[in-house]
Design an enzyme around this catalytic site. Structure first.
Site, PDB file in Angstrom:
ATOM      1  N   GLY A   4       0.844  -1.194   0.000  1.00 40.29           N
ATOM      2  CA  GLY A   4       0.000   0.000   0.000  1.00 40.29           C
ATOM      3  C   GLY A   4       0.875   1.239   0.000  1.00 40.29           C
ATOM      4  O   GLY A   4       2.033   1.191  -0.428  1.00 40.29           O
ATOM      5  N   SER A   5       0.331   2.327   0.520  1.00 47.58           N
ATOM      6  CA  SER A   5       1.059   3.598   0.444  1.00 47.58           C
ATOM      7  C   SER A   5       2.111   3.690   1.554  1.00 47.58           C
ATOM      8  O   SER A   5       1.984   3.058   2.611  1.00 47.58           O
ATOM      9  CB  SER A   5       0.061   4.755   0.563  1.00 47.58           C
ATOM     10  N   CYS A   9       1.937   1.095  -8.674  1.00 48.64           N
ATOM     11  CA  CYS A   9       3.115   1.621  -7.977  1.00 48.64           C
ATOM     12  C   CYS A   9       4.291   1.786  -8.925  1.00 48.64           C
ATOM     13  O   CYS A   9       5.249   2.483  -8.595  1.00 48.64           O
ATOM     14  CB  CYS A   9       3.470   0.696  -6.823  1.00 48.64           C
ATOM     15  N   GLU A  62       5.642  -3.252   0.853  1.00 52.12           N
ATOM     16  CA  GLU A  62       5.694  -3.028  -0.604  1.00 52.12           C
ATOM     17  C   GLU A  62       4.942  -1.729  -0.824  1.00 52.12           C
ATOM     18  O   GLU A  62       3.705  -1.699  -0.801  1.00 52.12           O
ATOM     19  CB  GLU A  62       5.004  -4.184  -1.343  1.00 52.12           C
ATOM     20  N   LEU A  63       5.683  -0.633  -1.039  1.00 51.26           N
ATOM     21  CA  LEU A  63       5.057   0.690  -0.987  1.00 51.26           C
ATOM     22  C   LEU A  63       5.039   1.374  -2.355  1.00 51.26           C
ATOM     23  O   LEU A  63       5.185   0.728  -3.383  1.00 51.26           O
ATOM     24  CB  LEU A  63       5.777   1.534   0.067  1.00 51.26           C
ATOM     25  N   GLU A  76       4.033  10.643  -5.197  1.00 57.50           N
ATOM     26  CA  GLU A  76       3.452   9.600  -6.063  1.00 57.50           C
ATOM     27  C   GLU A  76       2.101  10.110  -6.556  1.00 57.50           C
ATOM     28  O   GLU A  76       1.168  10.277  -5.761  1.00 57.50           O
ATOM     29  CB  GLU A  76       3.255   8.313  -5.248  1.00 57.50           C
TER      30      GLU A  76
HETATM   31  P1  NAD Z   1      -3.376   2.451   1.318  1.00 52.48           P
HETATM   32  O1  NAD Z   1      -2.058   2.622   1.975  1.00 52.48           O
HETATM   33  O2  NAD Z   1      -4.379   3.515   1.491  1.00 52.48           O
HETATM   34  O3  NAD Z   1      -4.082   1.104   1.832  1.00 52.48           O
HETATM   35  C1  NAD Z   1      -3.437  -0.141   1.722  1.00 52.48           C
HETATM   36  C2  NAD Z   1      -4.099  -1.107   2.691  1.00 52.48           C
HETATM   37  O4  NAD Z   1      -3.880  -0.642   4.026  1.00 52.48           O
HETATM   38  C3  NAD Z   1      -5.614  -1.216   2.529  1.00 52.48           C
HETATM   39  O5  NAD Z   1      -6.021  -2.535   2.772  1.00 52.48           O
HETATM   40  C4  NAD Z   1      -6.110  -0.313   3.608  1.00 52.48           C
HETATM   41  O6  NAD Z   1      -7.417  -0.618   3.995  1.00 52.48           O
HETATM   42  C5  NAD Z   1      -5.116  -0.609   4.707  1.00 52.48           C
HETATM   43  N1  NAD Z   1      -5.054   0.378   5.773  1.00 52.48           N
HETATM   44  C6  NAD Z   1      -5.247   1.711   5.705  1.00 52.48           C
HETATM   45  N2  NAD Z   1      -5.106   2.267   6.921  1.00 52.48           N
HETATM   46  C7  NAD Z   1      -4.805   1.254   7.772  1.00 52.48           C
HETATM   47  C8  NAD Z   1      -4.512   1.186   9.155  1.00 52.48           C
HETATM   48  N3  NAD Z   1      -4.515   2.268   9.904  1.00 52.48           N
HETATM   49  N4  NAD Z   1      -4.226  -0.012   9.699  1.00 52.48           N
HETATM   50  C9  NAD Z   1      -4.199  -1.133   8.924  1.00 52.48           C
HETATM   51  N5  NAD Z   1      -4.470  -1.134   7.604  1.00 52.48           N
HETATM   52  C10 NAD Z   1      -4.758   0.051   7.040  1.00 52.48           C
HETATM   53  O7  NAD Z   1      -3.073   2.146  -0.211  1.00 52.48           O
HETATM   54  P2  NAD Z   1      -4.095   2.009  -1.427  1.00 52.48           P
HETATM   55  O8  NAD Z   1      -4.616   3.376  -1.740  1.00 52.48           O
HETATM   56  O9  NAD Z   1      -5.038   0.907  -1.202  1.00 52.48           O
HETATM   57  O10 NAD Z   1      -3.105   1.529  -2.577  1.00 52.48           O
HETATM   58  C11 NAD Z   1      -2.302   2.397  -3.272  1.00 52.48           C
HETATM   59  C12 NAD Z   1      -0.883   2.421  -2.751  1.00 52.48           C
HETATM   60  O11 NAD Z   1      -0.346   1.103  -2.764  1.00 52.48           O
HETATM   61  C13 NAD Z   1       0.033   3.246  -3.620  1.00 52.48           C
HETATM   62  O12 NAD Z   1       0.891   4.001  -2.815  1.00 52.48           O
HETATM   63  C14 NAD Z   1       0.794   2.198  -4.417  1.00 52.48           C
HETATM   64  O13 NAD Z   1       2.034   2.639  -4.898  1.00 52.48           O
HETATM   65  C15 NAD Z   1       0.938   1.129  -3.391  1.00 52.48           C
HETATM   66  N6  NAD Z   1       1.218  -0.158  -4.033  1.00 52.48           N
HETATM   67  C16 NAD Z   1       2.450  -0.722  -3.906  1.00 52.48           C
HETATM   68  C17 NAD Z   1       2.751  -1.922  -4.560  1.00 52.48           C
HETATM   69  C18 NAD Z   1       4.085  -2.598  -4.416  1.00 52.48           C
HETATM   70  O14 NAD Z   1       4.155  -3.793  -4.678  1.00 52.48           O
HETATM   71  N7  NAD Z   1       5.139  -1.898  -4.032  1.00 52.48           N
HETATM   72  C19 NAD Z   1       1.778  -2.526  -5.332  1.00 52.48           C
HETATM   73  C20 NAD Z   1       0.523  -1.923  -5.444  1.00 52.48           C
HETATM   74  C21 NAD Z   1       0.253  -0.742  -4.777  1.00 52.48           C
END
Ligand code: NAD
Length: 473
Positions: free
Chosen positions: A227-228, A281, A247-248, A375
């Site tokens: 995620g982010s 990402c 994995e960000l 990003e």
């Molecule tokens: P996000 O960080 O908002 O959420 C990711 C996950 O974390 C979701 O399941 C969300 O519900 C959960 N989450 C959010 N707050 C939380 C908390 N306080 N406690 C526990 N879990 C929590 O990301 P997104 O908007 O879903 O996805 C986009 C991001 O993911 C982008 O930054 C992208 O670059 C990244 N990403 C990285 C890769 C990689 O492999 N490096 C792949 C895909 C996406």
């Protein structure tokens, strides 16, 4: 409307509340799912903990057959699953089909890796003091895995956590992204068809505010997060003693050197800045072009961008669909407007209609504009001329992120130099940074994260080396 159950220790379950999932393209409700209660979250954790030893001892043929079954069933249900991904995520059906195919391969690779997964023997008698001793080195799961996954690949990025966990014999609890839980719930349905022991997997679509109960529970020693960066690091900070994989995000660069095939580079960069509306990402965000070919490249790029088909994601011809929500599109639009107010020129796009942003190309973007240094996660690329290879590679590294970089060149020397000098987890020569084969090591440096996925690498990441020394041989 049917209400989807969630998966609690391998069984379908319902809680005492429900949530609705909407289609980002038209705002239509496309599904409802039941939400686990706090007591059910606790039950899933307890079941994962209780089965951990049995899971680690599960014969390899059982794990491999379960993984192969999931791969086959995903392939059989590919059309239905692709439409579900398109409906909940807004990704064009063409890309959704691609995602399902990738998940089919991810589970197949895991089944193959599980069969190859075995210990190593080291003779220790290389030193006189260790004469007659032999080391058997095996890899042991840390224990149950908490998998937290993003919205942008709601099936394959769940697969990248579930498949290696099963392959090494670790129970796994998935907490999917709230915008896109239905694909992972469907994956749960397929996992429930296997012979894996109860407790080996749960899929818990809970709200973010309740996720800390999972993150902080000591019975889940591994947190595998995609995620982010801000959310990932906030989670890692909560659990300094856990094994955390992050994995960000990134703001990936594509470098076009003077010897590149400009037609190929323009086609690929146009497509992979905009695929999934830039919500990857490793989508191309920064395009760094050596000065002598800058004009010739832009001449090819702009028609390639304007030729992309934008529209209804359910249409087979659509290449660029909506972002995941109107709010996400408004944020991207605002970043573009801020860059323009600071002096950037719009060469293409820059407009928004609902959740859709037209494929956008910007030039003369100030160094500190958000579209340059953060990003963007939208269909926006910025063009940056470079006076030399030195300058081009320095510009790639001028980022807090470091996931992957692409270098369009035919020079072996420039390729190896890129591999030595670029501060990223993956260097893609002759293509965009967005290239990923699911079996290869994948992950970032700097603020793009810690740890590696890709089947073999993820299996290593979920396990520790354990050595047994045999004496008297
Ligand atoms: P996000 O960080 O908002 O959420 C990711 C996950 O974390 C979701 O399941 C969300 O519900 C959960 N989450 C959010 N707050 C939380 C908390 N306080 N406690 C526990 N879990 C929590 O990301 P997104 O908007 O879903 O996805 C986009 C991001 O993911 C982008 O930054 C992208 O670059 C990244 N990403 C990285 C890769 C990689 O492999 N490096 C792949 C895909 C996406």
């Amino acid at each position: 409307m049917d209400v989807r159950t969630f998966w609690l220790a391998g069984r379908a379950a319902t809680g005492d509340s429900e949530l609705t999932v909407t289609n980002p393209h038209d705002g239509r409700a496309i599904g409802r799912h039941s939400v686990p209660t706090d007591a059910q979250v606790e039950e899933a954790i307890a079941a994962a903990h209780a089965v951990a030893r049995e899971a680690a001892a599960l014969p390899v043929h059982v794990r491999a057959e379960a993984l192969a079954h999931v791969s086959r069933r995903l392939a059989e249900r590919a059309d239905e699953i692709a439409h579900l991904i398109t409906a909940e995520n807004g990704k064009p059906i063409f890309w959704a089909r691609g995602e399902v195919n990738r998940a089919v391969a991810t589970f197949r690779f895991a089944a193959e890796e599980a069969r190859r997964w075995s210990g190593d023997v080291q003779r220790l008698d290389t030193e006189p003091a260790a004469a007659g001793r032999l080391a058997y080195v095996s890899r042991v799961p840390y224990g149950p895995v908490l998998a937290i996954t993003p919205f942008n690949f709601p099936l394959n990025l769940v697969a990248h956590k579930v498949a290696p966990a099963i392959a090494v014999g670790a129970p796994v609890i998935v907490k999917p992204a709230p915008a896109t839980p239905l694909s992972s719930l469907l994956l749960g349905e397929i996992l429930a068809e296997t012979d894996l022991p109860a407790g080996m997997f749960s899929v818990l679509p809970i709200e973010n505010e309740r996720a800390s109960a999972l993150v902080q529970d000591p019975r889940l020693p591994v947190v595998s997060f995609t995620g982010s960066a801000p959310v990932g690091y906030a989670i890692a900070d909560q659990v300094p003693r856990k094994h955390v994989t992050l994995e960000l995000g990134g703001n990936a660069a594509a470098v076009v050197l003077s010897d590149a095939d400009l037609d190929w580079a323009a086609q690929r960069i146009a497509l992979f800045s905009n695929y999934q509306a830039g919500q990857s990402c490793i989508a191309v965000q920064r395009v760094i072009v050596e000065q002598p070919v800058y004009d010739a490249f832009v001449e090819r790029l702009l028609p390639a961008v304007s030729g992309l088909v934008t529209g209804d994601p359910a249409d087979e011809k659509t290449q660029v669909g909506p972002l995941v929500s109107e709010a996400a599109a408004e944020r991207v639009e605002q970043w573009v407007q801020e860059a323009v107010a600071a002096g950037a020129r719009v060469l293409a796009g820059g407009t928004r209609e609902g959740a859709t942003i037209a494929p956008t190309v910007l030039a003369d973007v100030p160094h500190d504009a958000k579209v340059a240094c953060e990003e963007v996660f939208g269909p926006v690329m910025i063009l940056q001329p470079a006076a030399s290879i030195d300058e081009a590679y320095a510009m790639v590294n001028d980022s807090k992120y470091g996931l992957q970089a692409g270098v369009f060149t035919r020079s072996l020397d420039a390729a190896f130099r890129a591999n030595r000098e670029l501060e990223v987890g993956g260097v893609i020569i002759g293509d965009v940074p967005s290239y990923r084969a699911d079996q290869m090591p994948y992950g970032g440096v700097k603020d793009s994260g810690i740890g590696r996925e890709g089947l073999h690498s993820a299996m290593e990441d979920l396990t520790y080396e354990k050595v047994m020394v045999l004496t008297g041989l």
